[in-house]
Design an enzyme around this catalytic site. Sequence first.
Site, PDB file in Angstrom:
ATOM      1  N   GLY A  44       0.921  -1.045   0.174  1.00 46.60           N
ATOM      2  CA  GLY A  44       0.135  -0.041   0.108  1.00 46.60           C
ATOM      3  C   GLY A  44       0.900   1.241   0.079  1.00 46.60           C
ATOM      4  N   GLU A  46       0.949   3.958   1.008  1.00 44.25           N
ATOM      5  CA  GLU A  46       1.434   4.856   2.406  1.00 44.25           C
ATOM      6  C   GLU A  46       2.040   3.770   3.480  1.00 44.25           C
ATOM      7  OE1 GLU A  46      -1.672   4.545   1.160  1.00 44.25           O
ATOM      8  OE2 GLU A  46      -2.135   6.357   0.504  1.00 44.25           O
ATOM      9  N   TYR A 115      -8.802  -5.866  -6.274  1.00 40.39           N
ATOM     10  CA  TYR A 115     -10.155  -6.226  -5.770  1.00 40.39           C
ATOM     11  C   TYR A 115     -10.016  -5.415  -4.612  1.00 40.39           C
ATOM     12  CZ  TYR A 115      -9.788  -9.463  -9.637  1.00 40.39           C
ATOM     13  OH  TYR A 115      -9.615 -10.094 -10.873  1.00 40.39           O
ATOM     14  N   GLY A 237      12.196   8.704 -12.293  1.00 35.80           N
ATOM     15  CA  GLY A 237      12.717   7.619 -12.428  1.00 35.80           C
ATOM     16  C   GLY A 237      14.215   7.558 -12.683  1.00 35.80           C
ATOM     17  N   GLY A 264       6.299   0.616  -6.281  1.00 34.75           N
ATOM     18  CA  GLY A 264       6.717   0.632  -4.935  1.00 34.75           C
ATOM     19  C   GLY A 264       8.050   1.924  -4.854  1.00 34.75           C
ATOM     20  N   ASP A 267       7.071   5.143  -3.558  1.00 38.47           N
ATOM     21  CA  ASP A 267       6.916   5.288  -2.214  1.00 38.47           C
ATOM     22  C   ASP A 267       8.367   5.269  -1.497  1.00 38.47           C
ATOM     23  OD1 ASP A 267       4.306   4.989  -3.004  1.00 38.47           O
ATOM     24  OD2 ASP A 267       4.275   2.888  -2.754  1.00 38.47           O
TER      25      ASP A 267
HETATM   26  O1  KDG Z   1       3.049   2.570  -5.040  1.00 41.18           O
HETATM   27  C1  KDG Z   1       2.885   1.252  -4.953  1.00 41.18           C
HETATM   28  C2  KDG Z   1       1.325   0.912  -4.524  1.00 41.18           C
HETATM   29  O2  KDG Z   1       0.669   2.042  -5.218  1.00 41.18           O
HETATM   30  C3  KDG Z   1       0.701  -0.289  -4.724  1.00 41.18           C
HETATM   31  O3  KDG Z   1       1.645  -1.258  -4.034  1.00 41.18           O
HETATM   32  C4  KDG Z   1      -0.662  -0.456  -4.325  1.00 41.18           C
HETATM   33  O4  KDG Z   1      -1.104   1.393  -2.913  1.00 41.18           O
HETATM   34  C5  KDG Z   1      -1.140   0.665  -3.802  1.00 41.18           C
HETATM   35  C6  KDG Z   1      -2.294   1.246  -4.763  1.00 41.18           C
HETATM   36  O5  KDG Z   1      -3.361   1.662  -4.204  1.00 41.18           O
HETATM   37  O6  KDG Z   1      -2.023   1.256  -5.960  1.00 41.18           O
END
Ligand code: KDG
Length: 325
Positions: A44, A46, A115, A237, A264, A267
């Site tokens: 996720g 965050e 999902y 990047g 990721g 993040d």
């Molecule tokens: O930045 C990577 C995330 O975006 C991913 O792993 C999942 O949080 C996520 C999303 O909502 O796309």
Amino acid sequence: MLIRNLQKGPMLDVVTLGESMIQLVPMRAGRLRHARRFERFVAGAESNTAIGLARLGHRAGWISRLGAGEFGAAVKASIRGEGVDVSQVIHDEAASTGVYFKERRRAGATYVHYYRARSAASGLRPEDLDPTYIQQATYLHLTGITPALSASCRAAVRQAVALARKAGVLVSFDPNIRQKLWPPEEARPVLLSLLAEVDLVLTGAGEAELLAGEADPEAAARKLLEAGPSLVVVKQGAQGALAVSEDVAAERGALSVDVVEPIGAGDAFNAGFLAGQLRGWDLDASLRLGNVAGALAMTAPGDVEGLPTWAEAEAYLRGAVPVER
Ligand code: KDG
């Protein structure tokens, strides 16, 4: 029934808020329809940043909702296991934890399949936020994914920003536009109105262009600066990153690594940049740490496994690739 952990939170450098999910990654590249074996991770945007900060030695907390079942327990245990405070996580017995799949058709072409509609985290609402938890932090870090999830999530993001601003907590924001969650024409006004309320914007170059209507990263950053934040960082990047405030700092050319999977990296960059700022580093040095964390995150198939510890990051910053003997 909602179950909240009553454990008291510690003083935190960064508090984050958002959805984290079970992430399933096929063991082999190819179309998802042909994938039979998967590896399970937790991801996720965050919580990825919170974990990146924890690895670098900072105290981070993550606010969210999860289902009350096994997947919710797995997500929480995994994030807690990385040293992130999860005392504010609510388990909702009436909703499920979100799940998403990565599809690696070939090197450099990764797709995601969510999902997560009506997931537990989509039920996050302003009443879930404990003002004192947010107000004791140095930074509140948010992304544009959360307001895309539901009206109540959007309200929770606004409430978190208001609580932070009231207490002088710095707000950092990554627009993280997810076109599978909302179309750009819906995302743009919501994200631009949030930019007016935040201190620091950490954005990808494509998103900066989408929001500012400028293809050149520095011009886009200047345009976004006009919306309200005092600092805009554009992640580019392999070309590195650029920061624009009253001063301009640029760190061209990110660390070169063997990329396993790029999702990721943004993040991780955010974690590195915020860690630099928390340490009182200047923009150049903070960008460099962001680039190191972003690059190393791409060396593993999950989002967070490749995130550097402080010792690793320091070694890369010195140009000494660590080798254990
Ligand atoms: O930045 C990577 C995330 O975006 C991913 O792993 C999942 O949080 C996520 C999303 O909502 O796309």
